[in-house]
Design a protein around this motif. Structure first.
Motif, mmCIF file in Angstrom:
data_model
loop_
_atom_site.group_PDB
_atom_site.id
_atom_site.type_symbol
_atom_site.label_atom_id
_atom_site.label_comp_id
_atom_site.label_asym_id
_atom_site.label_seq_id
_atom_site.Cartn_x
_atom_site.Cartn_y
_atom_site.Cartn_z
ATOM 1 N N GLY A 1 -5.831 15.868 3.315
ATOM 2 C CA GLY A 1 -6.276 14.490 3.408
ATOM 3 C C GLY A 1 -5.248 13.532 2.829
ATOM 4 N N VAL A 2 -5.605 12.254 2.854
ATOM 5 C CA VAL A 2 -4.677 11.180 2.501
ATOM 6 C C VAL A 2 -5.186 10.450 1.261
ATOM 7 N N ILE A 3 -4.253 10.107 0.382
ATOM 8 C CA ILE A 3 -4.548 9.261 -0.782
ATOM 9 C C ILE A 3 -3.822 7.940 -0.577
ATOM 10 N N ILE A 4 -4.537 6.830 -0.712
ATOM 11 C CA ILE A 4 -3.833 5.541 -0.628
ATOM 12 C C ILE A 4 -4.019 4.768 -1.933
ATOM 13 N N VAL A 5 -3.018 3.943 -2.235
ATOM 14 C CA VAL A 5 -3.072 3.062 -3.406
ATOM 15 C C VAL A 5 -3.082 1.630 -2.896
ATOM 16 N N ILE B 1 0.855 -1.188 0.000
ATOM 17 C CA ILE B 1 0.000 0.000 0.000
ATOM 18 C C ILE B 1 0.887 1.233 0.000
ATOM 19 N N ALA B 2 0.649 2.151 -0.963
ATOM 20 C CA ALA B 2 1.314 3.456 -0.947
ATOM 21 C C ALA B 2 0.368 4.448 -0.284
ATOM 22 N N ILE B 3 0.921 5.337 0.530
ATOM 23 C CA ILE B 3 0.121 6.292 1.306
ATOM 24 C C ILE B 3 0.727 7.678 1.129
ATOM 25 N N LEU B 4 -0.043 8.607 0.555
ATOM 26 C CA LEU B 4 0.447 9.976 0.385
ATOM 27 C C LEU B 4 -0.306 10.906 1.326
ATOM 28 N N LEU B 5 0.445 11.570 2.209
ATOM 29 C CA LEU B 5 -0.160 12.518 3.143
ATOM 30 C C LEU B 5 -0.165 13.898 2.520
ATOM 31 N N THR B 6 -1.296 14.602 2.620
ATOM 32 C CA THR B 6 -1.331 16.018 2.245
ATOM 33 C C THR B 6 -2.052 16.760 3.373
ATOM 34 N N PRO C 1 -7.855 12.550 7.328
ATOM 35 C CA PRO C 1 -8.653 11.392 6.906
ATOM 36 C C PRO C 1 -8.193 10.837 5.547
ATOM 37 N N ILE C 2 -8.460 9.569 5.312
ATOM 38 C CA ILE C 2 -8.214 8.980 3.989
ATOM 39 C C ILE C 2 -9.351 9.416 3.065
ATOM 40 N N ARG C 3 -9.001 10.190 2.025
ATOM 41 C CA ARG C 3 -10.031 10.779 1.150
ATOM 42 C C ARG C 3 -10.176 10.029 -0.176
ATOM 43 N N TYR C 4 -9.073 9.482 -0.685
ATOM 44 C CA TYR C 4 -9.105 8.781 -1.973
ATOM 45 C C TYR C 4 -8.390 7.441 -1.856
ATOM 46 N N VAL C 5 -8.994 6.422 -2.491
ATOM 47 C CA VAL C 5 -8.422 5.081 -2.528
ATOM 48 C C VAL C 5 -8.317 4.676 -3.999
ATOM 49 N N LEU C 6 -7.104 4.487 -4.490
ATOM 50 C CA LEU C 6 -6.919 4.047 -5.875
ATOM 51 C C LEU C 6 -6.588 2.561 -5.894
ATOM 52 N N ASN C 7 -7.102 1.859 -6.902
ATOM 53 C CA ASN C 7 -6.850 0.422 -7.053
ATOM 54 C C ASN C 7 -5.887 0.176 -8.216
ATOM 55 N N THR C 8 -4.848 -0.625 -7.997
ATOM 56 C CA THR C 8 -4.001 -1.031 -9.131
ATOM 57 C C THR C 8 -4.683 -2.106 -9.970
ATOM 58 N N HIS C 9 -5.536 -2.924 -9.341
ATOM 59 C CA HIS C 9 -6.367 -3.917 -10.041
ATOM 60 C C HIS C 9 -7.351 -4.475 -9.029
ATOM 61 N N GLY D 1 1.349 -2.071 -9.080
ATOM 62 C CA GLY D 1 0.466 -3.220 -8.956
ATOM 63 C C GLY D 1 1.213 -4.487 -9.351
ATOM 64 N N ASP D 2 0.474 -5.527 -9.727
ATOM 65 C CA ASP D 2 1.120 -6.818 -9.988
ATOM 66 C C ASP D 2 1.662 -6.949 -11.411
ATOM 67 N N LEU D 3 1.695 -5.842 -12.160
ATOM 68 C CA LEU D 3 2.451 -5.851 -13.425
ATOM 69 C C LEU D 3 3.926 -6.092 -13.147
ATOM 70 N N PHE D 4 4.319 -5.778 -11.926
ATOM 71 C CA PHE D 4 5.719 -5.957 -11.526
ATOM 72 C C PHE D 4 5.745 -6.390 -10.068
ATOM 73 N N ILE D 5 6.246 -7.583 -9.842
ATOM 74 C CA ILE D 5 6.400 -8.100 -8.474
ATOM 75 C C ILE D 5 7.832 -8.596 -8.340
ATOM 76 N N TRP D 6 8.286 -8.745 -7.123
ATOM 77 C CA TRP D 6 9.723 -9.000 -6.960
ATOM 78 C C TRP D 6 10.002 -9.723 -5.646
ATOM 79 N N GLY D 7 10.831 -10.751 -5.720
ATOM 80 C CA GLY D 7 11.395 -11.338 -4.509
ATOM 81 C C GLY D 7 10.545 -12.437 -3.898
ATOM 82 N N ASP D 8 10.675 -12.580 -2.590
ATOM 83 C CA ASP D 8 10.093 -13.716 -1.890
ATOM 84 C C ASP D 8 8.861 -13.330 -1.081
#
Ligand code: ZN
Length: 305
Positions: free
Chosen positions: A74-78, A66-71, A100-108, A194-201
């Motif tokens: 309000g807060v935007i999370i991915v 989860i990415a979290i941007l504070l402004t 507060p968390i104002r926007y929630v974006l979905n990668t998929h 998102g899961d277009l790119f994943i990495w590691g264990d």
């Protein structure tokens, strides 16, 4: 019915049973060690003011990143992990801001990335690609969450402006699903792929390999081209769907491995290797992507079309 078809059928049924068990248990909160919980705790992204990460290493124990941007407005999370993750996310975000968390974006749409959409909806706008909505409304079963289908959708690109910051969502083509977005924080030159790119264990130590969700419009054929468009964006820091914070160069490595894998499958197909033999004949051990034989056969089927 020949023996191979029979065997294939039995294996497919077993895989389906295993998958549905996996999906059922994945929606239940796992018991994690103190060390694992520490690895999943919110942290600042170094050098990127206002940007935080709630880490995710896999799709069964930790959910996605989860990415979290504070402004100051309000807060935007991915992304937002599982259906049971809402309280954990709001508590951890609450430990670094009173906004507060104002926007929630979905990668998929997958349940380990967008599982708690519905819980955020009363207080936040949930935004996703139009196929995130389509896939969520169509899918049924233990992991489906039609209540979480985004109310705001886009086809190619959208932006959220809040507190002087901008977040951009790009749908760049087919790959993991037909509704993938890369989410760019342009001022911070950081991207969540998102899961277009994943990495590691994973948390359990096993290695992750790319997964093509054919039931939801995913494709191997265009994945590299989609990643080339991701790479054309301006960023230096990468939050993968699952895995640690990385640099742009690791996306290039992943892209080249994907191209190698496809080239080797195509080469075997061109030399007449059958669907039954393709997984056994394919050597990608140097790529360190443990693909299940059924996954290799699914790519064979796609490339045969
Ligand atoms: Zn996924």
């Amino acid at each position: 019915m020949n023996n191979n078809i029979l065997k294939g059928g039995v294996i497919a049924v077993l895989l389906l049973a295993a998958a549905s068990i996996g999906l059922t248990t994945a929606q239940q909160r796992p018991t994690l060690t103190a060390e694992q919980l520490e690895r999943l705790t919110i942290r600042a992204v170094p050098g990127k003011e206002g940007l935080y990460l709630m880490p995710g290493f896999d799709g069964s124990l930790s959910g996605g990143n989860i990415a979290i941007l504070l402004t100051n407005e309000g807060v935007i999370i991915v992304d937002n992990k599982y259906s049971y993750s809402y309280e954990d996310i709001t508590r951890q975000v609450g430990s670094v801001t009173s906004q507060p968390i104002r926007y929630v974006l979905n990668t998929h749409h997958h349940f380990d990335h967008a599982g708690s959409n519905a819980s955020f909806m009363p207080d936040a706008q949930v935004i996703g690609h139009e196929n995130v909505r389509v896939n969520m409304l169509r899918n049924r079963g233990p992991s489906a969450s039609p209540d979480g289908a985004p109310r705001l959708t886009y086809s190619d690109k959208t932006s959220v402006h809040l507190g002087g910051a901008e977040v951009e969502a790009y749908h760049l083509g087919c790959g993991h699903t037909n509704g993938d977005s890369a989410i760019l924080f342009p001022e911070l030159r950081t991207i969540h792929t998102g899961d277009l790119f994943i990495w590691g264990d994973r948390l359990d130590g096993s290695t992750m390999a790319p997964f093509i969700d054919y039931d939801n419009g995913g494709c191997a054929r265009d994945w590299v081209a989609t990643l080339d468009q991701v790479l054309a964006l301006d960023f230096d820091t990468v939050i993968p769907g699952h895995g640690p914070l990385l640099r742009k160069s690791e996306i290039r490595i992943f892209r080249d491995k994907f191209e190698q894998m496809l080239a080797r499958i195509r080469e075997l197909m061109d030399s007449g290797v059958s669907r039954d033999d393709i997984a056994a004949e394919l050597d990608i051990s140097d790529l360190n992507w443990p693909l299940a034989p059924a996954g290799v056969q699914a790519i064979y089927d796609e490339l045969s079309q």
